[in-house]
Design a protein around this motif. Structure first.
Motif, PDB file in Angstrom:
ATOM      1  N   CYS A  59      24.919 -40.860 -25.447  1.00 10.42           N
ATOM      2  CA  CYS A  59      25.490 -41.564 -26.599  1.00 10.42           C
ATOM      3  C   CYS A  59      26.415 -40.635 -27.399  1.00 10.42           C
ATOM      4  N   VAL A  67      23.364 -41.002 -37.563  1.00 11.94           N
ATOM      5  CA  VAL A  67      22.861 -42.109 -38.389  1.00 11.94           C
ATOM      6  C   VAL A  67      21.341 -42.039 -38.518  1.00 11.94           C
ATOM      7  N   SER A  69      18.328 -43.851 -38.438  1.00 13.50           N
ATOM      8  CA  SER A  69      18.033 -45.180 -37.870  1.00 13.50           C
ATOM      9  C   SER A  69      16.551 -45.504 -37.960  1.00 13.50           C
ATOM     10  N   ASN A  79      20.268 -41.635 -34.644  1.00 15.07           N
ATOM     11  CA  ASN A  79      21.114 -42.161 -33.593  1.00 15.07           C
ATOM     12  C   ASN A  79      22.534 -41.719 -33.946  1.00 15.07           C
ATOM     13  N   GLY A  80      23.520 -42.226 -33.219  1.00 21.84           N
ATOM     14  CA  GLY A  80      24.901 -41.877 -33.559  1.00 21.84           C
ATOM     15  C   GLY A  80      25.804 -43.075 -33.426  1.00 21.84           C
ATOM     16  N   MET A  81      26.926 -43.048 -34.114  1.00 22.88           N
ATOM     17  CA  MET A  81      27.903 -44.141 -33.994  1.00 22.88           C
ATOM     18  C   MET A  81      29.304 -43.638 -34.363  1.00 22.88           C
ATOM     19  N   GLY A 226      15.786 -56.392 -21.778  1.00 21.75           N
ATOM     20  CA  GLY A 226      16.504 -55.454 -22.643  1.00 21.75           C
ATOM     21  C   GLY A 226      15.753 -54.161 -22.851  1.00 21.75           C
ATOM     22  N   GLU A 227      16.139 -53.469 -23.900  1.00 18.96           N
ATOM     23  CA  GLU A 227      15.679 -52.097 -24.109  1.00 18.96           C
ATOM     24  C   GLU A 227      14.192 -52.011 -24.458  1.00 18.96           C
ATOM     25  N   GLY A 228      13.763 -52.804 -25.430  1.00 18.49           N
ATOM     26  CA  GLY A 228      12.371 -52.716 -25.877  1.00 18.49           C
ATOM     27  C   GLY A 228      11.394 -53.060 -24.773  1.00 18.49           C
ATOM     28  N   GLY A 233      18.838 -49.218 -21.417  1.00 17.12           N
ATOM     29  CA  GLY A 233      19.044 -48.212 -22.461  1.00 17.12           C
ATOM     30  C   GLY A 233      20.497 -48.300 -22.871  1.00 17.12           C
ATOM     31  N   GLY A 234      20.775 -48.879 -24.015  1.00 15.02           N
ATOM     32  CA  GLY A 234      22.155 -49.039 -24.453  1.00 15.02           C
ATOM     33  C   GLY A 234      22.609 -50.489 -24.371  1.00 15.02           C
ATOM     34  N   ILE A 235      23.776 -50.730 -24.952  1.00 12.61           N
ATOM     35  CA  ILE A 235      24.271 -52.096 -25.127  1.00 12.61           C
ATOM     36  C   ILE A 235      24.551 -52.773 -23.786  1.00 12.61           C
ATOM     37  N   THR A 236      25.270 -52.090 -22.916  1.00 11.88           N
ATOM     38  CA  THR A 236      25.722 -52.749 -21.686  1.00 11.88           C
ATOM     39  C   THR A 236      24.554 -53.067 -20.762  1.00 11.88           C
ATOM     40  N   SER A 238      21.488 -53.435 -21.533  1.00  9.02           N
ATOM     41  CA  SER A 238      20.636 -54.471 -22.146  1.00  9.02           C
ATOM     42  C   SER A 238      21.263 -55.842 -21.949  1.00  9.02           C
TER      43      SER A 238
HETATM   44  C1  LIG Z   1      23.030 -46.538 -34.907  1.00 13.98           C
HETATM   45  C2  LIG Z   1      22.975 -46.976 -33.460  1.00 13.98           C
HETATM   46  C3  LIG Z   1      24.075 -46.756 -32.659  1.00 13.98           C
HETATM   47  C4  LIG Z   1      24.067 -47.154 -31.333  1.00 13.98           C
HETATM   48  N1  LIG Z   1      25.180 -46.936 -30.576  1.00 13.98           N
HETATM   49  C5  LIG Z   1      25.201 -47.355 -29.311  1.00 13.98           C
HETATM   50  C6  LIG Z   1      26.387 -47.192 -28.536  1.00 13.98           C
HETATM   51  O1  LIG Z   1      27.416 -46.690 -28.970  1.00 13.98           O
HETATM   52  N2  LIG Z   1      26.366 -47.599 -27.246  1.00 13.98           N
HETATM   53  C7  LIG Z   1      25.249 -48.168 -26.684  1.00 13.98           C
HETATM   54  O2  LIG Z   1      25.297 -48.527 -25.513  1.00 13.98           O
HETATM   55  N3  LIG Z   1      24.120 -48.334 -27.400  1.00 13.98           N
HETATM   56  C8  LIG Z   1      24.071 -47.950 -28.703  1.00 13.98           C
HETATM   57  N4  LIG Z   1      22.925 -48.121 -29.430  1.00 13.98           N
HETATM   58  C9  LIG Z   1      21.741 -48.705 -28.775  1.00 13.98           C
HETATM   59  C10 LIG Z   1      21.872 -50.229 -28.693  1.00 13.98           C
HETATM   60  O3  LIG Z   1      22.000 -50.740 -30.006  1.00 13.98           O
HETATM   61  C11 LIG Z   1      20.631 -50.803 -28.014  1.00 13.98           C
HETATM   62  O4  LIG Z   1      20.488 -50.172 -26.751  1.00 13.98           O
HETATM   63  C12 LIG Z   1      20.778 -52.299 -27.782  1.00 13.98           C
HETATM   64  O5  LIG Z   1      21.047 -52.961 -29.004  1.00 13.98           O
HETATM   65  C13 LIG Z   1      19.496 -52.868 -27.192  1.00 13.98           C
HETATM   66  O6  LIG Z   1      19.700 -54.238 -27.003  1.00 13.98           O
HETATM   67  P1  LIG Z   1      18.496 -55.231 -26.923  1.00 13.98           P
HETATM   68  O7  LIG Z   1      19.104 -56.610 -26.804  1.00 13.98           O
HETATM   69  O8  LIG Z   1      17.530 -54.828 -25.867  1.00 13.98           O
HETATM   70  O9  LIG Z   1      17.716 -55.083 -28.317  1.00 13.98           O
HETATM   71  P2  LIG Z   1      18.253 -55.346 -29.807  1.00 13.98           P
HETATM   72  O10 LIG Z   1      19.731 -55.281 -29.890  1.00 13.98           O
HETATM   73  O11 LIG Z   1      17.428 -54.424 -30.669  1.00 13.98           O
HETATM   74  O12 LIG Z   1      17.838 -56.835 -30.052  1.00 13.98           O
HETATM   75  C14 LIG Z   1      16.510 -57.217 -30.337  1.00 13.98           C
HETATM   76  C15 LIG Z   1      16.605 -58.374 -31.315  1.00 13.98           C
HETATM   77  O13 LIG Z   1      15.300 -58.917 -31.498  1.00 13.98           O
HETATM   78  C16 LIG Z   1      15.123 -59.220 -32.861  1.00 13.98           C
HETATM   79  N5  LIG Z   1      13.695 -59.267 -33.133  1.00 13.98           N
HETATM   80  C17 LIG Z   1      12.827 -58.236 -33.205  1.00 13.98           C
HETATM   81  N6  LIG Z   1      11.588 -58.671 -33.456  1.00 13.98           N
HETATM   82  C18 LIG Z   1      11.670 -60.013 -33.538  1.00 13.98           C
HETATM   83  C19 LIG Z   1      10.720 -61.043 -33.759  1.00 13.98           C
HETATM   84  N7  LIG Z   1       9.415 -60.766 -33.934  1.00 13.98           N
HETATM   85  N8  LIG Z   1      11.164 -62.315 -33.764  1.00 13.98           N
HETATM   86  C20 LIG Z   1      12.470 -62.620 -33.562  1.00 13.98           C
HETATM   87  N9  LIG Z   1      13.415 -61.674 -33.340  1.00 13.98           N
HETATM   88  C21 LIG Z   1      13.009 -60.399 -33.314  1.00 13.98           C
HETATM   89  C22 LIG Z   1      15.848 -58.104 -33.584  1.00 13.98           C
HETATM   90  O14 LIG Z   1      16.177 -58.490 -34.897  1.00 13.98           O
HETATM   91  C23 LIG Z   1      17.086 -57.946 -32.696  1.00 13.98           C
HETATM   92  O15 LIG Z   1      18.146 -58.779 -33.108  1.00 13.98           O
HETATM   93  C24 LIG Z   1      22.904 -47.756 -30.774  1.00 13.98           C
HETATM   94  C25 LIG Z   1      21.787 -47.968 -31.585  1.00 13.98           C
HETATM   95  C26 LIG Z   1      21.810 -47.580 -32.907  1.00 13.98           C
HETATM   96  C27 LIG Z   1      20.584 -47.827 -33.762  1.00 13.98           C
END
Ligand SMILES: Cc1cc2nc3c(=O)[nH]c(=O)nc-3n(C[C@H](O)[C@H](O)[C@H](O)COP(=O)(O)OP(=O)(O)OC[C@H]3O[C@@H](n4cnc5c(N)ncnc54)[C@H](O)[C@@H]3O)c2cc1C
Length: 255
Positions: A59, A67, A69, A79-81, A226-228, A233-236, A238
């Protein structure tokens, strides 16, 4: 009897620090004399430590921010942005070391406990702010008393600290070995004034929710993604995993 529990397993992940340098140094190293004509440069670095652990950059944020986070009370993670223009003075990236259940135990939730322990320590040692240290002080295992030539560019305040009081010794040891090696690839990477901050602990999930060949869990109708859930790991990655799961749901229910 109805089983209400999802099958989960622990999985390897990586932890470490975020390191900041002037973006100018990175540009000059990557582009040479053409630097002033080109957009902010990035880098990717990998190293295998003598311990056998992988250490790598993750990242990388050109012209960006470190950041705060944090998502839990009295715990701190970073984290970083970068903004679209990538025009802040510093480049930063996570430098992380691979860890697995041999480091934190076999229970499926041990990795999360380990992550939480480090994040609580980071909160405590940073007095609620981002714990930050000059690279020279990190190498000498001594708390920084002052910044050097590089100013932190953070979303959130910082607090000068000794990151050895947060991270396990084996992580600190491999970070020193790797970052000194990276200094041979990018001039100034291991400069005494480079700033390291902690704790970079959310690079990917320490657990995985198990799913079958249709991507469903042991409980019918639940499709983790996705990630959780431990599949990205990361936007793409996920987003791609989400698309895969959506296709599977369509095939299972609508075709
Ligand atoms: C500051 C920062 C910078 C980042 N920069 C990058 C980057 O440059 N490039 C990159 O690839 N990745 C980056 N990431 C990581 C990236 O954000 C994550 O890898 C990605 O968002 C994971 O996607 P996801 O859909 O799995 O989870 P998330 O995007 O976390 O989505 C999970 C969703 O579930 C919702 N949720 C949680 N609990 C509940 C519940 N009980 N009921 C209903 N909804 C719920 C949350 O509100 C959220 O909207 C960064 C992260 C941070 C914090």
């Amino acid at each position: 009897m109805l089983n209400n529990y999802l099958d989960i397993k622990s999985k390897p992940f990586a932890i470490g620090v975020r390191i900041s340098h002037p973006q100018k140094w990175i540009n000059e190293n990557q582009y040479g004399p053409m630097a002033k004509y080109l957009p902010p440069a990035d880098y990717k670095l990998t190293y295998e430590a003598q311990s056998g652990r992988g250490v790598y950059s993750f990242c990388m944020c050109p012209g960006g921010f470190v950041v705060n986070s944090s998502s839990e009370d009295k715990a701190l993670c970073i984290n970083g942005m970068s903004n679209y223009k990538r025009d802040e003075a510093n480049a930063n990236s996570a430098i992380i070391v691979t860890i697995d259940s041999k480091d934190y135990g076999d229970n499926p939730l041990s990795g999360i406990e380990f992550q939480r322990k480090l994040e609580h320590l980071a909160y405590e040692k940073g007095e609620g702010f981002i714990p930050t240290q000059r690279w020279e002080d990190f190498k000498n295992n001594t708390s920084s008393k002052a910044l050097g030539s590089i100013n932190p560019i953070y979303k959130g305040n910082y607090h000068l600290a000794n990151l050895h009081e947060i991270l396990p010794d084996y992580i600190c040891h491999d970070l020193i070995e790797a970052i000194d090696n990276f200094g041979r690839k990018i001039k100034g990477f291991n400069d005494n004034d480079a700033l390291v901050s902690a704790v970079e602990s959310r690079t990917s999930s320490p657990v995985r929710i198990m799913r079958d060949e249709t991507l469903m869990t042991n409980i019918k109708g639940i499709y983790p993604c996705g990630e959780g859930a431990g599949y990205a790991g990361g936007i793409t990655s996920s987003a791609i995993d989400g698309i895969k799961v959506a296709h599977s749901i369509i095939e299972n229910y609508y075709i």
